[in-house]
Design a protein around this motif. Sequence first.
Motif, PDB file in Angstrom:
ATOM      1  N   PHE A   1      -7.153 -10.020  22.784  1.00  0.00           N
ATOM      2  CA  PHE A   1      -6.201  -9.011  22.317  1.00  0.00           C
ATOM      3  C   PHE A   1      -5.234  -9.612  21.294  1.00  0.00           C
ATOM      4  CE2 PHE A   1      -7.343  -6.389  26.070  1.00  0.00           C
ATOM      5  CZ  PHE A   1      -7.473  -5.158  25.432  1.00  0.00           C
ATOM      6  N   LEU A   2      -4.963 -10.912  21.446  1.00  0.00           N
ATOM      7  CA  LEU A   2      -4.038 -11.591  20.510  1.00  0.00           C
ATOM      8  C   LEU A   2      -4.753 -12.145  19.281  1.00  0.00           C
ATOM      9  CD1 LEU A   2      -1.941 -13.531  23.152  1.00  0.00           C
ATOM     10  CD2 LEU A   2      -1.016 -11.832  21.578  1.00  0.00           C
ATOM     11  N   ASN A   3      -6.067 -11.981  19.263  1.00  0.00           N
ATOM     12  CA  ASN A   3      -6.892 -12.544  18.181  1.00  0.00           C
ATOM     13  C   ASN A   3      -6.750 -14.069  18.087  1.00  0.00           C
ATOM     14  OD1 ASN A   3      -8.754 -12.295  15.999  1.00  0.00           O
ATOM     15  ND2 ASN A   3      -7.061 -12.598  14.561  1.00  0.00           N
ATOM     16  N   PHE A   4      -6.433 -14.708  19.197  1.00  0.00           N
ATOM     17  CA  PHE A   4      -6.412 -16.169  19.214  1.00  0.00           C
ATOM     18  C   PHE A   4      -7.840 -16.708  19.239  1.00  0.00           C
ATOM     19  CE2 PHE A   4      -1.947 -16.615  21.298  1.00  0.00           C
ATOM     20  CZ  PHE A   4      -1.381 -16.232  20.097  1.00  0.00           C
ATOM     21  N   THR A   5      -8.747 -15.846  19.619  1.00  0.00           N
ATOM     22  CA  THR A   5     -10.164 -16.177  19.545  1.00  0.00           C
ATOM     23  C   THR A   5     -10.894 -14.887  19.153  1.00  0.00           C
ATOM     24  OG1 THR A   5     -12.010 -17.130  20.755  1.00  0.00           O
ATOM     25  CG2 THR A   5     -10.538 -15.766  22.022  1.00  0.00           C
ATOM     26  N   SER A   6     -12.037 -15.040  18.501  1.00  0.00           N
ATOM     27  CA  SER A   6     -12.750 -13.844  18.019  1.00  0.00           C
ATOM     28  C   SER A   6     -13.821 -13.423  19.024  1.00  0.00           C
ATOM     29  CB  SER A   6     -13.428 -14.148  16.684  1.00  0.00           C
ATOM     30  OG  SER A   6     -12.463 -14.578  15.770  1.00  0.00           O
TER      31      SER A   6
ATOM     32  N   ARG B   1       2.153  -6.126  15.692  1.00  0.00           N
ATOM     33  CA  ARG B   1       3.514  -5.650  15.425  1.00  0.00           C
ATOM     34  C   ARG B   1       4.107  -4.942  16.634  1.00  0.00           C
ATOM     35  NH1 ARG B   1       2.343  -4.418   9.500  1.00  0.00           N
ATOM     36  NH2 ARG B   1       2.717  -6.501   8.641  1.00  0.00           N
ATOM     37  N   SER B   2       3.227  -4.266  17.394  1.00  0.00           N
ATOM     38  CA  SER B   2       3.743  -3.511  18.538  1.00  0.00           C
ATOM     39  C   SER B   2       3.377  -4.193  19.856  1.00  0.00           C
ATOM     40  CB  SER B   2       3.154  -2.099  18.511  1.00  0.00           C
ATOM     41  OG  SER B   2       1.742  -2.180  18.490  1.00  0.00           O
ATOM     42  N   LEU B   3       2.989  -5.468  19.746  1.00  0.00           N
ATOM     43  CA  LEU B   3       2.496  -6.203  20.908  1.00  0.00           C
ATOM     44  C   LEU B   3       3.483  -7.308  21.274  1.00  0.00           C
ATOM     45  CD1 LEU B   3      -0.246  -6.407  22.545  1.00  0.00           C
ATOM     46  CD2 LEU B   3      -0.888  -8.182  20.928  1.00  0.00           C
TER      47      LEU B   3
ATOM     48  N   GLU C   1      13.369 -11.380  14.051  1.00  0.00           N
ATOM     49  CA  GLU C   1      13.354 -11.285  12.578  1.00  0.00           C
ATOM     50  C   GLU C   1      11.920 -11.408  12.062  1.00  0.00           C
ATOM     51  OE1 GLU C   1      15.983 -14.348  11.282  1.00  0.00           O
ATOM     52  OE2 GLU C   1      17.749 -13.048  11.267  1.00  0.00           O
ATOM     53  N   LEU C   2      11.172 -12.350  12.630  1.00  0.00           N
ATOM     54  CA  LEU C   2       9.784 -12.515  12.182  1.00  0.00           C
ATOM     55  C   LEU C   2       8.948 -11.288  12.527  1.00  0.00           C
ATOM     56  CD1 LEU C   2       8.834 -16.236  12.859  1.00  0.00           C
ATOM     57  CD2 LEU C   2       9.882 -15.199  10.875  1.00  0.00           C
ATOM     58  N   ALA C   3       9.357 -10.582  13.594  1.00  0.00           N
ATOM     59  CA  ALA C   3       8.631  -9.368  13.972  1.00  0.00           C
ATOM     60  C   ALA C   3       9.079  -8.185  13.119  1.00  0.00           C
ATOM     61  CB  ALA C   3       8.873  -9.080  15.445  1.00  0.00           C
TER      62      ALA C   3
ATOM     63  N   LEU D   1       3.803 -22.387  18.891  1.00  0.00           N
ATOM     64  CA  LEU D   1       2.905 -21.824  17.877  1.00  0.00           C
ATOM     65  C   LEU D   1       2.214 -20.574  18.433  1.00  0.00           C
ATOM     66  CD1 LEU D   1       1.709 -22.162  15.054  1.00  0.00           C
ATOM     67  CD2 LEU D   1      -0.089 -23.567  16.044  1.00  0.00           C
ATOM     68  N   ARG D   2       1.843 -20.656  19.715  1.00  0.00           N
ATOM     69  CA  ARG D   2       1.207 -19.511  20.383  1.00  0.00           C
ATOM     70  C   ARG D   2       2.172 -18.320  20.394  1.00  0.00           C
ATOM     71  NH1 ARG D   2      -3.278 -19.515  23.550  1.00  0.00           N
ATOM     72  NH2 ARG D   2      -3.383 -17.928  25.164  1.00  0.00           N
ATOM     73  N   GLN D   3       3.425 -18.639  20.720  1.00  0.00           N
ATOM     74  CA  GLN D   3       4.458 -17.599  20.761  1.00  0.00           C
ATOM     75  C   GLN D   3       4.642 -16.979  19.371  1.00  0.00           C
ATOM     76  OE1 GLN D   3       5.918 -17.377  23.940  1.00  0.00           O
ATOM     77  NE2 GLN D   3       6.680 -15.406  23.243  1.00  0.00           N
ATOM     78  N   LEU D   4       4.644 -17.858  18.398  1.00  0.00           N
ATOM     79  CA  LEU D   4       4.892 -17.439  17.014  1.00  0.00           C
ATOM     80  C   LEU D   4       3.755 -16.571  16.484  1.00  0.00           C
ATOM     81  CD1 LEU D   4       7.255 -18.181  15.217  1.00  0.00           C
ATOM     82  CD2 LEU D   4       5.943 -20.083  14.339  1.00  0.00           C
ATOM     83  N   LEU D   5       2.530 -17.016  16.742  1.00  0.00           N
ATOM     84  CA  LEU D   5       1.384 -16.263  16.226  1.00  0.00           C
ATOM     85  C   LEU D   5       1.222 -14.938  16.964  1.00  0.00           C
ATOM     86  CD1 LEU D   5      -1.203 -19.157  15.682  1.00  0.00           C
ATOM     87  CD2 LEU D   5       0.146 -17.962  13.950  1.00  0.00           C
ATOM     88  N   SER D   6       1.708 -14.885  18.211  1.00  0.00           N
ATOM     89  CA  SER D   6       1.604 -13.623  18.957  1.00  0.00           C
ATOM     90  C   SER D   6       2.537 -12.562  18.387  1.00  0.00           C
ATOM     91  CB  SER D   6       1.926 -13.859  20.429  1.00  0.00           C
ATOM     92  OG  SER D   6       3.322 -13.977  20.613  1.00  0.00           O
ATOM     93  N   ILE D   7       3.541 -13.024  17.652  1.00  0.00           N
ATOM     94  CA  ILE D   7       4.500 -12.097  17.037  1.00  0.00           C
ATOM     95  C   ILE D   7       3.841 -11.328  15.894  1.00  0.00           C
ATOM     96  CG2 ILE D   7       6.596 -12.076  15.583  1.00  0.00           C
ATOM     97  CD1 ILE D   7       7.368 -12.481  18.376  1.00  0.00           C
TER      98      ILE D   7
END
Lengths: 233, 467
Positions: free
Chosen positions: A47-52, A74-76, A100-102, B157-163
Amino acid sequence: MLEAVELTKKYGDMTALDRLTLRIEPGEIFCLLGANGAGKSTTINLFLNFTSPTSGRAVVNGLDATTSAIESKRSLAYIPETVMLYRNLTGLENLAYFSELAGHGYDDGQLRQFLARSGLQIDAVDQRVKGYSKGMRQKVGIAIALAKKATALLLDEPTSGLDPKASNEFALLVRELANDGAAVLMATHDLFQTRELSSRFGIMKRGRLVETRATREIGHAELERIYLEHMHD
Amino acid sequence: MIRKIARKEFIEMTRDGRFRTVAMAVCGLLVVAIVLGAMHHRREESQRDDARRATREHWLAQGEKNPHAAAHFGVFAFKPESALSPIDRGVNDFVGTFVFLEAHRQNEFRSRPAEDSSASGQLGALTAAVILQFLVPLLIIALGFASFAGERETGTLRQLLSIGVSPRKLIAGKWFGVVAVLAVLFIPTTIIAAGVLSSIHGLDVPRCVMLAIGYLLYDGCFLGLTLAVSALASSSRMSLLTMLGFWVTVTLILPRVIADSAEIVHPLPSLAQFRAGIDVDLKKGLSAHATDSPEIVKLRERVLKQYGKERVEDLPINFDGLILQASEDSGNAVFDRHYRALWSIYHDQDVFRSRVGVFAPASVMRDLSMALAGTDFEHHRHFAEVAETYRRGLIRQMNHHITHHMNGAEYDSKAHPELWSSVEDFRYEPPSAVEVFRSQRTNFAILAGWCIVALGAAWIAAMRVKP
């Protein structure tokens, strides 16, 4: 809304997740139970696209998590077992940075309100995070989700290692977010919390979702029996 | 978003006590090196000014003397310290600081400080160039090696990329964050350096700007590669080891290997061989004392014919002056041939280093820094050529006086001291900044290429960042 459609992840010959199909509606809390290596964290990573995914789709509020990776996040909001923050920044600065990054620019007062709502003690707000306990970090994680106005929440064993009081406080905050309309997927080993918190639960075994039930249908003993039955198969 | 990431990186780095200590140490060393360089520059210039005045006074105070004796009396030409030598001493300590200009000989330079220094001095002076070329890249590695790898280890980094942060914006933010920290450190240091330099010699702005651009490109290369390696490395330890390995290879090993290879591929003659070669050819050439040599016989016939005379004694000019000049011209041709061959070997070595230097930015930066500081071999050669041109002019002027204003070249014929003051004092103007830029275009291009490749690597690595 969170949706998995025939979601599959393979690492070589090993199938980490096997054709998972699941839909979590806004306001719903879905707990994924299962032993270590059952596929709970793989589901969250997809769901986080940390892996495909090898095949299938993970969808967040109608957006494919792979093809619309940035937009779908953005909404996660994601809260892992231990929310990792920047040690040399204060809790407030961490929250300001992540929100801010969000894409949310809040003033100092609004940020403090989010932290207060998440239950972080007022005197800890301006302290550097390197002195925070795990429970305090989890609260900042909730504050980030609040500030982000997340409508989908991924929790990966978020109360593991927390004392009962902190765990209960955390559960109440998650409930609050769900009541505000967030779809929550929580991977956990905690049967008690699953019974108390979730609307539905699913049991995963060797990458497959082997059982899904509405929590209100069963009592705590029944939940434990079902879980252990699957674990002993 | 990039600005926010950069700001956070800046805050985190500046709050880190270890970083503050290291950064202040590097900047402090840089300031100390520039001040020491400036003091050395001032001392050297003062000594050379005194020596310049003394050699001129001695020349003017010769009294009545035969001009050829004056040509042997000679003068000294002292190489001025370049305005940016406090930054980079280059080859100054190895090539000599002055040359004796006299009749018949193109002498070698004398006074090489490196020959007189102690064993510790032989290791090289602590100059701003050493700090900029060796320590600042280390500081950049220290600032950047954990940018991604460290965040991956701590889980942020995990936290950051999840944003939902774009990895490319993340790497751009981190790049600007490190740049901001370096700017805070080095802008004040640069201002101090500019103040020190302008107080001793006036500021050569175009060369300073080019030097700054060169070092920015060089540092940009290290920063880009550090971020790229950090993004791809499995751990911050691996990231640090990889970049330290790169630093050792690029700054310590390759420049030495390239310099040694250049000497093997284009070997220089030893000083003894070089001198012997000149001596052999000089002996073969025209000697003013061998008045019956074919060359002098031919010259005599040509001059007698030109003036329509039968005997040398009937000429309206002093034939001995012409013989002296002909002997000088013959010797000059020998010097030209040998020095041209020598310079050509140096040039070939430069070209070799520049070509192979494509793989070693530190080697290219070293050459560029010396060139812009005016302390490379090309500047030395330029000075040597100007000094030699002056020598030939001075000797020609003496011989011309003998030819047209004196009856004989014997030492009892003397010229009036006005002749000495009619000889212009030796003046030297180093090559302009534009000329140096032209000669260093390739080195600039190589550094720019490295910088672009490093930034490109960081950009590509950003897309492969995994939590």
